[in-house]
Design an enzyme around this catalytic site. Structure first.
Site, short mmCIF file in Angstrom:
data_model
loop_
_atom_site.label_atom_id
_atom_site.label_comp_id
_atom_site.label_asym_id
_atom_site.label_seq_id
_atom_site.Cartn_x
_atom_site.Cartn_y
_atom_site.Cartn_z
CG ASN A 95 -1.85 1.25 1.41
OD1 ASN A 95 -1.97 1.88 0.32
ND2 ASN A 95 -2.01 1.75 2.72
N GLY A 96 0.91 1.96 -1.10
CA GLY A 96 1.63 3.36 -0.93
C GLY A 96 2.05 3.50 -2.49
CD GLU A 468 -20.25 16.69 4.01
OE1 GLU A 468 -19.20 17.01 3.46
OE2 GLU A 468 -20.58 15.21 4.51
CE LYS A 472 -20.46 12.96 1.90
NZ LYS A 472 -19.35 13.75 2.52
CD GLU A 475 -18.54 11.30 -1.29
OE1 GLU A 475 -17.33 10.96 -1.40
OE2 GLU A 475 -18.60 11.96 -0.17
CG HIS A 491 -22.45 38.08 -7.24
ND1 HIS A 491 -22.52 39.26 -7.72
CD2 HIS A 491 -22.73 38.16 -5.87
CE1 HIS A 491 -22.70 40.00 -6.53
NE2 HIS A 491 -22.76 39.39 -5.68
CE LYS A 590 -14.13 6.52 5.42
NZ LYS A 590 -15.32 7.44 5.27
C1 AGP Z 1 -15.91 12.26 1.70
O1 AGP Z 1 -17.07 12.03 1.75
C2 AGP Z 1 -15.10 11.75 0.71
N1 AGP Z 1 -15.20 10.48 0.90
C3 AGP Z 1 -13.71 12.36 0.96
O2 AGP Z 1 -13.64 13.60 0.39
C4 AGP Z 1 -12.99 12.45 2.26
O3 AGP Z 1 -13.54 13.32 3.19
C5 AGP Z 1 -11.57 12.89 1.87
O4 AGP Z 1 -10.88 12.16 1.16
C6 AGP Z 1 -10.63 13.29 3.46
O5 AGP Z 1 -10.57 11.85 3.95
P1 AGP Z 1 -9.85 12.34 5.60
O6 AGP Z 1 -11.19 12.80 6.30
O7 AGP Z 1 -9.93 10.72 5.99
O8 AGP Z 1 -8.63 12.97 5.52
#
Ligand code: AGP
Length: 595
Positions: A95-96, A468, A472, A475, A491, A590
């Site tokens: 992972n990386g 926000e 939501k 995404e 504007h 995630k």
């Molecule tokens: C939010 O619903 C998204 N999955 C994404 O924007 C997320 O908030 C962002 O990648 C930051 O993640 P974090 O809070 O783990 O830093």
């Protein structure tokens, strides 16, 4: 972000690996793979698609195994690019990002190496093979010296049996200590069904796991996972996202527990930097995505309650800006995972400028918590759905408490502080009232589910909530939505308003209520439909909006906690109506641990 896992012990490894990959699928889900060693026999399976379709087959017996769930970064989604990556019987899950993989690949190709994938990871297997003189950990250490980038890796080989070699730099790695063996994983959700005892690796540490024990470059304390295994199960809910939205009131309770005094707050993670905080003359709030929107709410909270100058920034932007930094400033990083690469890169910049760096983080032991000089955990428990919901509520709650902490150092009136604290103690009950309207919100979401474009509008504390809410919806349902301030509508954005572009207007009874009413009128005058988020009892808004979702009355600075909840539910039910893959939306992961 990807998920890696490994097991060595007295039990059959395959079921433990598959269970762990299922728990970590939210980290990446375009392909997966597993390798099991059984003496000289090697079972290797790599597939495109979801781990949920995996079923065992002959030949997967064995007590040593590694596995991987992938979110493609270098190299497309294909079987050959799935991990474990292999060369000359050295198997690696990673992972990386390896930033210098192209140069290394060229160098190795000139030496006669043949590559079978488009990944950066495969280079690790080739380097280990080059360095191998009989000891796997020695070869791995030498190989990693050539790597520039980030890694959390696990390596096995039939050429040096009976061990898993693990190494960490920037990408998280934990070891689960069980009665009959050891599990290495990217996060605790993969081990919680087997143990709560974990060891967290630090950067540049290497661990060698064997059936009867493990060694790490230095002594480490064993930590205990502080949540239950059902926290990573959906329980009675169809999706993790709905479960996590329904947990939002509880998250507020958990975040404030033991931290509220009569006219102040007690935040252990701010005790050390207390004096520096008192003198700080500017607060940077830094986050990405939802973390940035929470930071934006924090900006208003720090100004109004913390009585300090504040600026919210996206980690991916401020890290490249020529901002004037100095030790009299404070940077607060707001992140659920604590692993977001853009935030961590910015954290490094802030520390180099000797800016006091603090974290508002959910994942215990994450890189952000280890690299900052203090901070406050949001205590939301694991958040599995890719769309962040309860963590957002936890972040705002913690930022409000930090603002109170600062304000009481800087002359915030005792009476004002007491008023906020009293309301903060009640707000979770008001959140339960909001969520009890779920069926009503579902009907509204279904009513609008054929629309392809939305505006979300709000002002002051609810401008970030508009952004926000738009994120939501975008995404998880893939329709376009934009969050703008009510004042900006005229504007330019107003040009897009017509009967095909509804607007969600966040319009609680607050200091900008009348201005928001005017914005609703502006939209209606152009045949735009309006769904209003309004204060319970507000009859006037019912006369002008097409649909109204009510939230209980509260203090203006606390409205974001209540106005976000119906927007989370609206997005959820909207995506449900469209039959989308709500917990694992396309193209996303995630935690974005790559830049
Ligand atoms: C939010 O619903 C998204 N999955 C994404 O924007 C997320 O908030 C962002 O990648 C930051 O993640 P974090 O809070 O783990 O830093």
């Amino acid at each position: 972000m990807c998920g890696i896992i490994g097991y060595i012990g007295k039990k059959q490894a395959y079921p433990i690996i598959i269970n762990g990959l299922k728990k970590m699928e939210y980290r990446g889900y375009d392909s997966y793979g597993i390798c099991v060693l059984n003496g000289d026999d090697v079972f290797l399976k790599r597939k495109v698609g979801r781990i949920s379709e995996e079923s065992s087959e002959n030949g997967c017996e064995g007590f040593i195994s590694i596995g991987h769930s992938r979110w493609a970064t270098t190299g497309g989604v294909s079987e050959k690019n799935a991990h474990p990556q292999e060369y000359n019987q050295f198997y690696v899950v990673h992972n990386g990002i390896i930033e210098n993989y192209k140069e290394l690949k060229e160098e190795l190709t000139l030496k006669g190496h043949i590559f079978s994938s488009d990944t950066d990871t495969e280079v690790i297997a080739h380097l280990i093979s080059e360095e191998f003189k009989g000891n796997l950990e020695d070869a791995t250490k030498k190989a990693l010296k050539r790597i520039i980038g980030s890694y959390g890796i696990a390596v096995i080989s039939p050429k040096d049996k009976g061990k898993i070699v693990v190494a960490k730099l920037s990408s998280p790695i934990i070891l689960g200590i069980t009665d009959d063996g050891y599990i290495v994983a990217s996060d605790p959700s993969a081990v919680i069904n087997y143990t709560k005892q974990i060891v967290t690796l630090d950067d540049n540490e290497i661990a060698i796991l064997k059936e009867d024990g493990y060694t790490i470059s230095k002594d480490k304390k064993i930590e205990t996972i502080d949540w239950e295994s059902d926290a990573v199960d959906k329980g009675v809910y169809e999706h993790f996202m709905l479960k996590e939205i329904m947990e939002e009131p509880k998250v507020i309770e958990s975040a404030i527990q033991g931290r509220l005094l009569e006219d102040n707050v007690k935040l252990g993670g701010l005790e050390l930097p207390k004096e520096r905080l008192k003198k700080t003359d500017k607060i940077y709030l830094i986050g990405c995505g939802t973390g940035y929107y929470a930071s934006k709410v924090g900006e208003y909270l720090m100004e109004e309650i913390g009585m300090v100058d504040a600026e919210a920034h996206m980690g991916s932007e401020i890290r490249y800006r020529d901002v004037r930094l100095n030790p009299n400033q404070t940077a607060i990083f707001v992140s659920q995972s604590g692993e977001t690469a853009d935030n961590l890169a910015c954290l490094k910049k802030m520390k180099e400028a000797k800016v006091l760096s603090l974290g508002v983080t959910n994942v215990i032991g994450s890189t952000q918590t280890r690299e900052t000089e203090g901070g406050v955990y949001t205590r939301c428990g694991p958040e599995i759905a890719v769309a962040s919901t309860k963590a957002f509520i936890g972040q705002i709650t913690v930022l409000l408490m930090i603002a109170l902490f600062l304000g009481r150092q800087r002359g915030l009136e005792e009476g004002k502080a007491k008023e906020i604290i009293t309301e903060l103690k009640n707000i979770s009950k008001k959140g339960e009232i909001v969520l009890s309207e779920a069926e009503e919100i579902k009907k509204i979401a279904e009513k609008y589910s054929q629309y392809k474009n939305f505006f979300f509008i709000g002002r002051k504390f609810n401008y970030p909530i508009a952004m926000e809410g738009a994120l939501k919806l975008k995404e998880i349902s893939y329709v376009h939505a934009e969050g703008v301030t009510g004042g900006e509508l005229k504007h330019g954005p107003l040009a897009l308003i017509d009967e095909n572009c509804p607007t969600i207007a966040i319009c609680p009874k607050d200091s900008v209520y009348d201005k928001m009413l005017s914005n609703i009128e502006e939209v209606k005058a152009r045949k735009g439909k309006v769904i209003a988020i309004a204060t319970r009892g507000d009859k006037k808004i019912k006369e002008i909006a097409d649909d109204v979702i009510y939230i209980p009355e509260t203090l203006e600075c606390l409205t974001p906690l209540l106005s976000a909840m119906p927007l989370h539910l609206f997005a959820y039910f909207f995506a449900l109506a469209l039959g989308k893959d709500i917990d694992k939306p396309r193209n996303l992961a995630k935690s974005v641990t790559v830049e």
